[in-house]
Scaffold this motif. Sequence first.
Motif, short mmCIF file in Angstrom:
data_model
loop_
_atom_site.label_atom_id
_atom_site.label_comp_id
_atom_site.label_asym_id
_atom_site.label_seq_id
_atom_site.Cartn_x
_atom_site.Cartn_y
_atom_site.Cartn_z
N MET A 1 25.00 51.10 106.08
CA MET A 1 26.20 50.36 106.37
C MET A 1 25.99 49.64 107.70
N SER A 2 26.40 48.41 107.74
CA SER A 2 26.25 47.63 108.98
C SER A 2 27.50 47.81 109.85
N ARG A 3 27.36 47.50 111.12
CA ARG A 3 28.49 47.61 112.04
C ARG A 3 29.67 46.73 111.61
N ALA A 4 29.37 45.59 111.02
CA ALA A 4 30.43 44.67 110.59
C ALA A 4 31.29 45.28 109.48
N ASP A 5 30.72 46.22 108.72
CA ASP A 5 31.45 46.86 107.62
C ASP A 5 32.38 47.98 108.11
N ILE A 6 32.18 48.41 109.35
CA ILE A 6 32.92 49.55 109.89
C ILE A 6 34.14 49.04 110.65
N THR A 7 35.28 49.13 110.00
CA THR A 7 36.52 48.56 110.52
C THR A 7 37.65 49.61 110.46
N PRO A 8 38.75 49.35 111.13
CA PRO A 8 39.90 50.25 110.99
C PRO A 8 40.34 50.41 109.53
N LYS A 9 40.18 49.36 108.75
CA LYS A 9 40.54 49.45 107.32
C LYS A 9 39.69 50.51 106.62
N LEU A 10 38.40 50.55 106.93
CA LEU A 10 37.52 51.57 106.35
C LEU A 10 37.96 52.96 106.78
N VAL A 11 38.33 53.11 108.03
CA VAL A 11 38.80 54.41 108.52
C VAL A 11 40.00 54.86 107.69
N GLU A 13 40.88 53.93 104.69
CA GLU A 13 40.45 54.21 103.31
C GLU A 13 39.84 55.61 103.19
N VAL A 14 38.93 55.94 104.11
CA VAL A 14 38.26 57.24 104.05
C VAL A 14 39.25 58.37 104.28
N LEU A 15 40.15 58.19 105.24
CA LEU A 15 41.15 59.23 105.50
C LEU A 15 42.09 59.39 104.31
N ALA A 16 42.52 58.30 103.72
CA ALA A 16 43.42 58.38 102.56
C ALA A 16 42.75 59.11 101.40
N GLU A 17 41.45 58.89 101.25
CA GLU A 17 40.72 59.51 100.14
C GLU A 17 40.39 60.98 100.39
N ARG A 26 47.87 54.79 114.26
CA ARG A 26 47.13 53.88 115.12
C ARG A 26 45.63 54.20 115.04
N VAL A 27 44.85 53.20 114.68
CA VAL A 27 43.39 53.33 114.62
C VAL A 27 42.82 52.35 115.62
N VAL A 47 36.94 59.51 114.45
CA VAL A 47 36.29 59.23 113.16
C VAL A 47 35.10 58.34 113.45
N ARG A 48 33.92 58.87 113.14
CA ARG A 48 32.68 58.15 113.44
C ARG A 48 31.95 57.79 112.15
N PHE A 49 31.31 56.64 112.20
CA PHE A 49 30.47 56.20 111.10
C PHE A 49 29.07 55.94 111.64
N ALA A 50 28.10 56.56 111.00
CA ALA A 50 26.71 56.35 111.39
C ALA A 50 26.22 55.07 110.74
#
Length: 161
Positions: A1-11, A13-17, A26-27, A47-50
Motif C-alpha cells: 500500500m502506498s502512502r497516498a492510499d492511507i487516508t482518514p477514509k481508510l481508517v 473503513e477498517v474500524l467499521a469493518e 475525529r481522525v 491506528v497505523r498502516f505499514a
Amino acid sequence: MSRADITPKLVREVLAEHLPTVPAGRVEPFESGLDNVAFLVGGELVVRFATGDDAADRVARESDLLELVADHTPVPVPRPVLTVPERGCLAYRRLPGIPLLDVPLAERAAYRLPVAETLGGLLAALHGMAVAQVAHLVEVDDTPPEQWRRDAAETWETVAG
C-alpha cells in the motif's frame, strides 16, 4: 500500500469493518515514520498502516512482539486492540503522558534519575527474556557498533540540549 492510499477514509473503513463498536469520530494525522502512516482516532486510539511489500508480515510480528514485551517489562507498552495484517493495520490505545523531548529543556534534568532507573529495569527485563521467545519476531540488527556510536553522538545534542 502506498502512502497516498492511507487516508482518514481508510481508517474509518477498517474500524467499521473490524471494530464497529469504536466510534471513528475525529481522525487526525499522527506521528508517522519511514515505514508507517499513523492516525489518532478520537484522541485515544492510534491506528497505523505499514507501507511496503512486507507490511503484512511486519504488522503481524509487531503485534505479537508488543504483546510479549507488555507481558514481560515494567513499563507501559501499547497492547494491540486490532491487527489486520492483510491491510497492514495495527491499532492500540495511546499511552498517557508526553515524550520526554517535549518537556522543556530546563525541566528535563529533574527526570534523569527516574528515567535512568526505569530504563535499567526495562533493559534488565528485556535481557532476561529467552532469545527463543523473540527470535521469530525480530530481525537481527547487524549494524556495526561504530555506527551506533556515531548515530548516538549526532543525536546527543538534541536529547541533552
